[in-house]
Design a protein around this motif. Structure first.
Motif, PDB file in Angstrom:
ATOM      1  N   ALA A 181      -9.288  -5.159   5.987  1.00  0.00           N
ATOM      2  CA  ALA A 181      -8.176  -5.703   4.870  1.00  0.00           C
ATOM      3  C   ALA A 181      -8.576  -5.168   3.392  1.00  0.00           C
ATOM      4  N   ALA A 182     -10.050  -5.388   3.235  1.00  0.00           N
ATOM      5  CA  ALA A 182     -10.645  -4.853   1.899  1.00  0.00           C
ATOM      6  C   ALA A 182     -10.252  -3.447   1.858  1.00  0.00           C
ATOM      7  N   VAL A 183     -10.717  -2.483   2.454  1.00  0.00           N
ATOM      8  CA  VAL A 183     -10.202  -1.203   2.531  1.00  0.00           C
ATOM      9  C   VAL A 183      -8.940  -0.824   2.410  1.00  0.00           C
ATOM     10  N   LYS A 184      -8.129  -1.354   3.111  1.00  0.00           N
ATOM     11  CA  LYS A 184      -6.417  -1.369   2.664  1.00  0.00           C
ATOM     12  C   LYS A 184      -6.100  -1.760   1.495  1.00  0.00           C
ATOM     13  N   ASP A 185      -6.790  -2.806   0.796  1.00  0.00           N
ATOM     14  CA  ASP A 185      -6.294  -3.263  -0.389  1.00  0.00           C
ATOM     15  C   ASP A 185      -6.867  -2.178  -1.459  1.00  0.00           C
ATOM     16  N   GLY A 186      -7.997  -1.907  -1.326  1.00  0.00           N
ATOM     17  CA  GLY A 186      -8.691  -0.675  -2.091  1.00  0.00           C
ATOM     18  C   GLY A 186      -7.735   0.489  -2.128  1.00  0.00           C
ATOM     19  N   ALA A 187      -7.288   0.943  -0.842  1.00  0.00           N
ATOM     20  CA  ALA A 187      -6.567   2.270  -0.895  1.00  0.00           C
ATOM     21  C   ALA A 187      -5.181   2.101  -1.465  1.00  0.00           C
ATOM     22  N   LYS A 188      -4.477   0.801  -1.186  1.00  0.00           N
ATOM     23  CA  LYS A 188      -3.192   0.586  -2.089  1.00  0.00           C
ATOM     24  C   LYS A 188      -3.537   0.566  -3.486  1.00  0.00           C
ATOM     25  N   ALA A 189      -4.396   0.265  -4.061  1.00  0.00           N
ATOM     26  CA  ALA A 189      -4.797  -0.144  -5.716  1.00  0.00           C
ATOM     27  C   ALA A 189      -5.140   1.377  -6.000  1.00  0.00           C
ATOM     28  N   THR A 190      -5.597   2.251  -5.321  1.00  0.00           N
ATOM     29  CA  THR A 190      -5.860   3.808  -5.940  1.00  0.00           C
ATOM     30  C   THR A 190      -4.632   4.672  -5.741  1.00  0.00           C
ATOM     31  N   ALA A 191      -3.735   4.330  -4.599  1.00  0.00           N
ATOM     32  CA  ALA A 191      -2.558   4.937  -4.643  1.00  0.00           C
ATOM     33  C   ALA A 191      -1.664   4.582  -5.916  1.00  0.00           C
ATOM     34  N   ALA A 232      -0.554   7.168 -13.070  1.00  0.00           N
ATOM     35  CA  ALA A 232      -0.966   8.267 -14.039  1.00  0.00           C
ATOM     36  C   ALA A 232      -0.122   9.300 -13.798  1.00  0.00           C
ATOM     37  N   ALA A 233       0.455   9.494 -12.557  1.00  0.00           N
ATOM     38  CA  ALA A 233       1.532  10.784 -12.434  1.00  0.00           C
ATOM     39  C   ALA A 233       2.947  10.235 -13.147  1.00  0.00           C
ATOM     40  N   ASP A 234       3.162   9.136 -13.224  1.00  0.00           N
ATOM     41  CA  ASP A 234       4.460   8.610 -14.121  1.00  0.00           C
ATOM     42  C   ASP A 234       4.186   8.746 -15.403  1.00  0.00           C
ATOM     43  N   LYS A 235       2.734   8.447 -16.006  1.00  0.00           N
ATOM     44  CA  LYS A 235       2.827   8.646 -17.555  1.00  0.00           C
ATOM     45  C   LYS A 235       2.750  10.080 -17.788  1.00  0.00           C
ATOM     46  N   ALA A 252       4.363  12.578 -16.297  1.00  0.00           N
ATOM     47  CA  ALA A 252       5.636  13.041 -16.281  1.00  0.00           C
ATOM     48  C   ALA A 252       6.371  12.654 -17.581  1.00  0.00           C
ATOM     49  N   ASP A 253       6.225  11.488 -18.038  1.00  0.00           N
ATOM     50  CA  ASP A 253       6.982  11.038 -19.256  1.00  0.00           C
ATOM     51  C   ASP A 253       6.423  11.875 -20.570  1.00  0.00           C
ATOM     52  N   LYS A 254       5.252  12.320 -20.570  1.00  0.00           N
ATOM     53  CA  LYS A 254       4.585  13.034 -21.488  1.00  0.00           C
ATOM     54  C   LYS A 254       5.175  14.577 -21.651  1.00  0.00           C
ATOM     55  N   ILE A 255       5.599  14.954 -20.217  1.00  0.00           N
ATOM     56  CA  ILE A 255       6.043  16.355 -20.216  1.00  0.00           C
ATOM     57  C   ILE A 255       7.440  16.513 -20.641  1.00  0.00           C
ATOM     58  N   LYS A 256       8.293  15.223 -20.550  1.00  0.00           N
ATOM     59  CA  LYS A 256       9.425  15.288 -20.940  1.00  0.00           C
ATOM     60  C   LYS A 256       9.826  15.608 -22.163  1.00  0.00           C
TER      61      LYS A 256
END
Length: 117
Positions: free
Chosen positions: A92-102, A108-111, A113-117
């Motif tokens: 469960a801890a590994v799953k939670d860590g993977a979700k947090a990283t994702a 970061a990708a959204d930010k 993308a906002d800068k590129i616009k």
């Protein structure tokens, strides 16, 4: 200790153990979060953690029962369930860590993308 007193002491321990077992079973009854798991991943993770805690409690009870009765087989089975609960918690801890990283990568990708616009 007199045999009658020893029987009373063992009987009290078993009754206490039975009361704790009844409490654990009551807590283990699945609650409505399992029905909501498809709507919110948070609840699914919560049920994984609850399952691990229930397995750990079951193992402790079984081990305690083995100690009270002198049954080493029950003690070993109880310890094995506690180890299984530890593994479930780690999963469960590994799953939670993977979700947090994702989530962080998505943010970061959204930010970016906002800068590129």
């Amino acid at each position: 200790m007199k045999p009658d007193m020893m029987r009373i002491s063992i009987r009290r321990r078993l009754l206490s153990l039975a009361a704790v077992a009844a409490l654990v079973v009551t807590l283990m009854i699945q609650w409505p979060a399992t029905a909501m798991a498809s709507q919110a991943p948070f609840f699914a993770a919560m049920t994984d953690k609850m399952s691990a805690q229930a397995k750990g409690a079951e193992g402790k009870l079984q081990s305690a029962y083995g100690e009270i009765t002198g049954d080493t087989g029950q003690q070993v089975k109880g310890k094995a369930k506690q180890v299984q609960a530890s593994a479930m918690n780690a999963k469960a801890a590994v799953k939670d860590g993977a979700k947090a990283t994702a989530r962080k990568a998505s943010d970061a990708a959204d930010k970016l993308a906002d800068k590129i616009k």
